[in-house]
Write a protein that holds these residues in place. Structure first.
Motif, PDB file in Angstrom:
ATOM      1  N   MET A   1       0.677  -1.076   0.146  1.00 38.30           N
ATOM      2  CA  MET A   1      -0.160  -0.027   0.089  1.00 38.30           C
ATOM      3  C   MET A   1       0.897   1.283   0.020  1.00 38.30           C
ATOM      4  SD  MET A   1      -2.753   1.522   3.097  1.00 38.30           S
ATOM      5  CE  MET A   1      -3.748  -0.054   2.828  1.00 38.30           C
ATOM      6  N   ARG A   2       0.430   2.188  -0.710  1.00 39.50           N
ATOM      7  CA  ARG A   2       1.219   3.354  -0.702  1.00 39.50           C
ATOM      8  C   ARG A   2       1.178   4.208   0.528  1.00 39.50           C
ATOM      9  NH1 ARG A   2      -1.073   6.771  -6.053  1.00 39.50           N
ATOM     10  NH2 ARG A   2      -1.067   4.967  -7.437  1.00 39.50           N
ATOM     11  N   LYS A   3       2.322   4.599   1.165  1.00 39.36           N
ATOM     12  CA  LYS A   3       2.414   5.265   2.352  1.00 39.36           C
ATOM     13  C   LYS A   3       1.627   6.599   2.602  1.00 39.36           C
ATOM     14  CE  LYS A   3       7.067   3.260   3.488  1.00 39.36           C
ATOM     15  NZ  LYS A   3       8.344   3.716   4.012  1.00 39.36           N
ATOM     16  N   SER A   4       1.382   7.201   1.376  1.00 34.66           N
ATOM     17  CA  SER A   4       0.540   8.570   1.270  1.00 34.66           C
ATOM     18  C   SER A   4      -0.997   8.094   1.589  1.00 34.66           C
ATOM     19  CB  SER A   4       0.789   9.120   0.098  1.00 34.66           C
ATOM     20  OG  SER A   4       0.137   8.367  -0.952  1.00 34.66           O
ATOM     21  N   LEU A   5      -1.300   7.020   1.251  1.00 34.96           N
ATOM     22  CA  LEU A   5      -2.696   6.679   1.572  1.00 34.96           C
ATOM     23  C   LEU A   5      -3.004   6.497   3.301  1.00 34.96           C
ATOM     24  CD1 LEU A   5      -3.903   4.241  -1.125  1.00 34.96           C
ATOM     25  CD2 LEU A   5      -4.047   6.620  -1.078  1.00 34.96           C
ATOM     26  N   MET A   6      -1.983   6.146   3.856  1.00 39.29           N
ATOM     27  CA  MET A   6      -2.142   5.981   5.397  1.00 39.29           C
ATOM     28  C   MET A   6      -2.216   7.285   6.062  1.00 39.29           C
ATOM     29  SD  MET A   6      -2.176   2.685   5.762  1.00 39.29           S
ATOM     30  CE  MET A   6      -1.765   2.536   7.621  1.00 39.29           C
ATOM     31  N   ARG A   7      -1.904   8.359   5.080  1.00 34.66           N
ATOM     32  CA  ARG A   7      -2.123   9.810   6.173  1.00 34.66           C
ATOM     33  C   ARG A   7      -3.558  10.445   5.527  1.00 34.66           C
ATOM     34  NH1 ARG A   7       3.031  10.407   3.485  1.00 34.66           N
ATOM     35  NH2 ARG A   7       2.455  12.066   2.458  1.00 34.66           N
ATOM     36  N   ILE A   8      -4.262   9.773   4.904  1.00 39.32           N
ATOM     37  CA  ILE A   8      -5.700  10.252   4.668  1.00 39.32           C
ATOM     38  C   ILE A   8      -6.354  10.217   6.086  1.00 39.32           C
ATOM     39  CG2 ILE A   8      -7.852   9.792   3.578  1.00 39.32           C
ATOM     40  CD1 ILE A   8      -6.086   8.736   1.214  1.00 39.32           C
ATOM     41  N   THR A   9      -7.042  11.217   6.194  1.00 35.41           N
ATOM     42  CA  THR A   9      -7.767  11.461   7.613  1.00 35.41           C
ATOM     43  C   THR A   9      -9.464  11.326   7.151  1.00 35.41           C
ATOM     44  OG1 THR A   9      -8.241  13.836   7.353  1.00 35.41           O
ATOM     45  CG2 THR A   9      -5.994  12.926   8.370  1.00 35.41           C
ATOM     46  N   LEU A  10     -10.014  10.761   8.265  1.00 34.16           N
ATOM     47  CA  LEU A  10     -11.567  10.509   8.294  1.00 34.16           C
ATOM     48  C   LEU A  10     -12.376  11.902   7.952  1.00 34.16           C
ATOM     49  CD1 LEU A  10     -12.292   8.083  11.231  1.00 34.16           C
ATOM     50  CD2 LEU A  10     -12.118   7.752   8.628  1.00 34.16           C
ATOM     51  N   ARG A  11     -11.520  12.928   8.491  1.00 32.83           N
ATOM     52  CA  ARG A  11     -12.209  14.384   8.104  1.00 32.83           C
ATOM     53  C   ARG A  11     -12.198  14.676   6.694  1.00 32.83           C
ATOM     54  NH1 ARG A  11     -16.278  17.308  10.062  1.00 32.83           N
ATOM     55  NH2 ARG A  11     -15.822  19.804   9.928  1.00 32.83           N
ATOM     56  N   GLN A  12     -10.984  14.284   6.102  1.00 27.89           N
ATOM     57  CA  GLN A  12     -10.903  14.647   4.535  1.00 27.89           C
ATOM     58  C   GLN A  12     -11.985  13.701   3.934  1.00 27.89           C
ATOM     59  OE1 GLN A  12      -6.624  13.634   4.366  1.00 27.89           O
ATOM     60  NE2 GLN A  12      -6.081  15.780   4.236  1.00 27.89           N
ATOM     61  N   LEU A  13     -12.102  12.583   4.297  1.00 30.64           N
ATOM     62  CA  LEU A  13     -13.124  11.861   3.553  1.00 30.64           C
ATOM     63  C   LEU A  13     -14.530  12.413   3.764  1.00 30.64           C
ATOM     64  CD1 LEU A  13     -11.602   8.191   4.127  1.00 30.64           C
ATOM     65  CD2 LEU A  13     -11.549   9.569   2.282  1.00 30.64           C
ATOM     66  N   GLN A  14     -14.820  12.837   4.989  1.00 32.19           N
ATOM     67  CA  GLN A  14     -16.013  13.579   5.139  1.00 32.19           C
ATOM     68  C   GLN A  14     -16.384  14.651   4.416  1.00 32.19           C
ATOM     69  OE1 GLN A  14     -15.847  14.079   9.388  1.00 32.19           O
ATOM     70  NE2 GLN A  14     -17.237  12.488   9.863  1.00 32.19           N
ATOM     71  N   VAL A  15     -15.218  15.473   4.186  1.00 33.60           N
ATOM     72  CA  VAL A  15     -15.344  16.872   3.366  1.00 33.60           C
ATOM     73  C   VAL A  15     -15.575  16.110   1.548  1.00 33.60           C
ATOM     74  CG1 VAL A  15     -14.117  18.565   2.431  1.00 33.60           C
ATOM     75  CG2 VAL A  15     -14.191  18.144   4.686  1.00 33.60           C
ATOM     76  N   PHE A  16     -14.682  15.324   1.415  1.00 34.39           N
ATOM     77  CA  PHE A  16     -14.683  14.718   0.153  1.00 34.39           C
ATOM     78  C   PHE A  16     -15.931  14.021  -0.268  1.00 34.39           C
ATOM     79  CE2 PHE A  16     -14.594  10.524  -2.156  1.00 34.39           C
ATOM     80  CZ  PHE A  16     -14.334  11.054  -3.673  1.00 34.39           C
ATOM     81  N   ARG A  17     -16.730  13.373   0.506  1.00 36.42           N
ATOM     82  CA  ARG A  17     -17.989  12.878   0.493  1.00 36.42           C
ATOM     83  C   ARG A  17     -19.087  13.976   0.363  1.00 36.42           C
ATOM     84  NH1 ARG A  17     -18.857   7.423   1.232  1.00 36.42           N
ATOM     85  NH2 ARG A  17     -20.898   7.480   1.969  1.00 36.42           N
ATOM     86  N   ALA A  18     -19.127  15.087   0.893  1.00 42.33           N
ATOM     87  CA  ALA A  18     -19.899  16.060   0.979  1.00 42.33           C
ATOM     88  C   ALA A  18     -19.945  16.732  -0.423  1.00 42.33           C
ATOM     89  CB  ALA A  18     -19.600  17.225   2.163  1.00 42.33           C
TER      90      ALA A  18
END
Length: 322
Positions: A1-18
């Protein structure tokens, strides 16, 4: 797995989904109680971690890239698992908590809230997100696996589904009190064909079932008016615009209070079974499992609830839908 993906936060995903849901940075900012620059910053940081753009403008419209579509699916899995974890932790503490995402066909919307209320008396910490659609929309939602469970009739035979019939949905002929047929004795479907028939929109399960049944009975209605909802259809009948074939549950109050008349048609009621349905192999949340089990185990309670909506004697047990 790319190490950069491990730095994604739940908050970023919430904003993205919005942003995905609203197709707008400004509306997503309003929904998330953020400023628009803050939303833009979160998306820009997420794109840097993903290594690809997530959105693109064509004209003034915002579209998802293929990377965004993949991330949206993955984020859905993540939040579903977190929701399931929350429910499991609550269960370990001795109380079932969480939300049931339930989709129902419109003919079931009158009864299902009462069924959920009975379920919630057993599990008071469970909440409900109820979506009401027609049959065609329900099938599309099934193909996308968007809901925990669906309540529908005429379960698709060409999909891998788990389903359980639990209650009959009687469809009857109704008319205004002033309609000439109200003065007649026992009728046949053929007798109704001389009058306008009010029908639902294309995609409605009730319309499809009635059209197939009338065709089998050689009852053809030359005059039809299309009405886009059960509630509007019911009011159109009361206004004298025509007859309708409606679920008895949808008009039980009008029948009980003498606002509409159920016509004594020999070939009716037409019975179809309501079923609780989910995609085969779908991982059900603890709340969805509990609701499915409640329907399976509480047939007597469900049948007693249904008598409030029948306007007649106790309904027979539901069979396999046809």
């Amino acid at each position: 797995m790319r190490k950069s993906l491990m730095r994604i936060t739940l908050r970023q995903l919430q904003v993205f989904r919005a942003v995905c849901e609203s197709r707008s940075y400004s509306r997503a900012a309003e929904q998330m109680a953020l400023t628009q620059p803050a939303v833009s910053l979160q998306i820009r940081q997420l794109e840097e971690l993903i290594g690809q753009p997530l959105f693109e403008y064509v004209g003034k419209k915002l579209y998802l890239t293929e990377a965004a579509e993949a991330l949206l699916r993955a984020s859905g899995d993540i939040f579903d698992r977190l929701e399931s974890l929350d429910m499991q932790l609550s269960d370990l503490q001795g109380s079932l908590q969480g939300q049931l995402d339930l989709c129902v066909e419109s003919s079931a919307k009158y009864f299902i809230p009462h069924l959920f209320a009975a379920f919630r008396r057993r599990y008071p910490d469970v909440s409900l997100n109820l979506t009401v659609v027609n049959h065609a929309q329900a099938v599309r939602r099934l193909s996308l696996s968007r809901d925990d469970l669906l309540i529908m009739s005429q379960v698709p035979q060409d999909m891998a589904l788990e389903f359980m019939p639990f209650l009959n949905n009687p469809i009857v002929a109704v008319a205004s009190l002033e309609h000439p047929l109200c003065d007649e004795g026992e009728l046949h479907l053929q007798d109704l064909t001389a009058y306008p028939l009010l029908v639902r929109e294309k995609g409605s399960g009730t319309r499809r079932a009635c059209e197939e049944y009338c065709h089998q009975q050689r009852a053809h209605f030359p005059q039809t008016l299309e009405i886009g909802s059960l509630d509007a259809q019911r009011e159109a009948v009361a206004a004298g615009l025509g007859l309708a074939l409606l679920p008895r549950h949808a008009v039980h109050l009008e029948l009980r209070h003498g606002l509409l008349r159920e016509l004594p048609v020999a070939e009716l009621p037409l019975y179809r079974s309501w079923c609780v349905v989910h995609v085969r192999g779908k991982r059900l949340s603890p709340v969805a499992q509990a609701f499915f089990g409640f329907i399976r185990e509480e047939r007597a309670q469900i049948s007693a609830l249904a008598t409030r909506f029948s306007g007649t004697a106790r309904l027979p047990e539901a069979g396999i839908p046809t």
